[in-house]
Design an enzyme around this catalytic site. Sequence first.
Site, PDB file in Angstrom:
ATOM      1  CG  PHE A   6      -2.149  -0.719   1.198  1.00  0.00           C
ATOM      2  CD1 PHE A   6      -3.307  -0.123   0.726  1.00  0.00           C
ATOM      3  CD2 PHE A   6      -2.203  -2.034   1.633  1.00  0.00           C
ATOM      4  CE1 PHE A   6      -4.503  -0.833   0.692  1.00  0.00           C
ATOM      5  CE2 PHE A   6      -3.385  -2.746   1.599  1.00  0.00           C
ATOM      6  CZ  PHE A   6      -4.545  -2.140   1.123  1.00  0.00           C
ATOM      7  CG  ASP A   7       1.189   5.741  -1.969  1.00  0.00           C
ATOM      8  OD1 ASP A   7       2.332   5.986  -1.541  1.00  0.00           O
ATOM      9  OD2 ASP A   7       0.397   6.614  -2.358  1.00  0.00           O
ATOM     10  CG  LEU A   8       1.348   6.932   4.428  1.00  0.00           C
ATOM     11  CD1 LEU A   8       0.391   6.101   5.279  1.00  0.00           C
ATOM     12  CD2 LEU A   8       2.614   7.272   5.213  1.00  0.00           C
ATOM     13  CG  ASP A   9       1.621  10.855   1.930  1.00  0.00           C
ATOM     14  OD1 ASP A   9       1.186  10.634   3.074  1.00  0.00           O
ATOM     15  OD2 ASP A   9       2.736  11.357   1.700  1.00  0.00           O
ATOM     16  CB  ILE A 161      -3.087  -0.614  -3.453  1.00  0.00           C
ATOM     17  CG1 ILE A 161      -3.500  -2.057  -3.742  1.00  0.00           C
ATOM     18  CG2 ILE A 161      -4.323   0.295  -3.423  1.00  0.00           C
ATOM     19  CD1 ILE A 161      -4.273  -2.710  -2.630  1.00  0.00           C
TER      20      ILE A 161
END
Length: 211
Positions: A6-9, A161
Site C-alpha cells: 500500500f502507498d501511504l499518502d 495499490i
Amino acid sequence: MDTVFFDLDGTLTDPKIGITGSIQYALGKLGLPVPTQDELTWCIGPPLRASFVALLGGEKDADRGVELYRERFGTIGLFENTLYDGIIATLDTLHATGRRLFVATSKPHVFADRIVDHFGLRKYFTRVFGSELDGTRVDKSDLLRYALDETSTDPARAIMIGDRKHDIIGAANNGIPAIGVLYGYGGREELTSAGARHLVASPAEIPGYID
C-alpha cells in the site's frame, strides 16, 4: 495475490493539509510567493525534492526547501492527516485472509512509521518501507525492488495499490501488477496512462479486485 503493498499518502491517508501547509511554510521562509493549498495538491505523492525543483524552477534552494518543509512537517504536518473512510474495514478484510500487508511510500520511513503508529495501523502491516532522509530509495521502482528483496516476495504474487503514476510505474518496473485508487490525488487519466490494471473509487472496492 498473497502480498499487498500500500502507498501511504493519497491511499491510506489524506495528507493534504499537512503536506501543502508545510510546502507553504518552506516557500514563505524562502521569501517566495506562496500558492494556495489547492494549487499544491500536485505535490502529494511525487518525491518531495522533485516537487521543490519544479516549484523553484531549478535545483537552486531545492535542498533548503526540503529542509524547511521537514522543519514544520516533522512536528506538526505529519499529524494534519486523516484516514480515508473505509480504509480500516478494507485492512481488516485483507488482514483476516492471512495476506502479508506492507506500506511502500516515497516518504521517509521515519515519518511514515510515526503516521502508521498515530493511526493505529501497525497491527495490519508486517513492515513499513520508506525512503531515507538522504533520498535513498525515494524512487518507487528502487523502493519496491528493495521491498521485494527484503521480504523474499515473488512479484507475480504481489500487488501494489496507489494513487499516483509513480506507484503504478514503480510496480510495473518490478513486475508487480497495480491497482489505482481514484479517491487520491492522481486521477483516472494519470493512472490509466501509467498502466494501472484496475481502478477503484473507494477503499471498499480494493479487496474484490485483489481476489
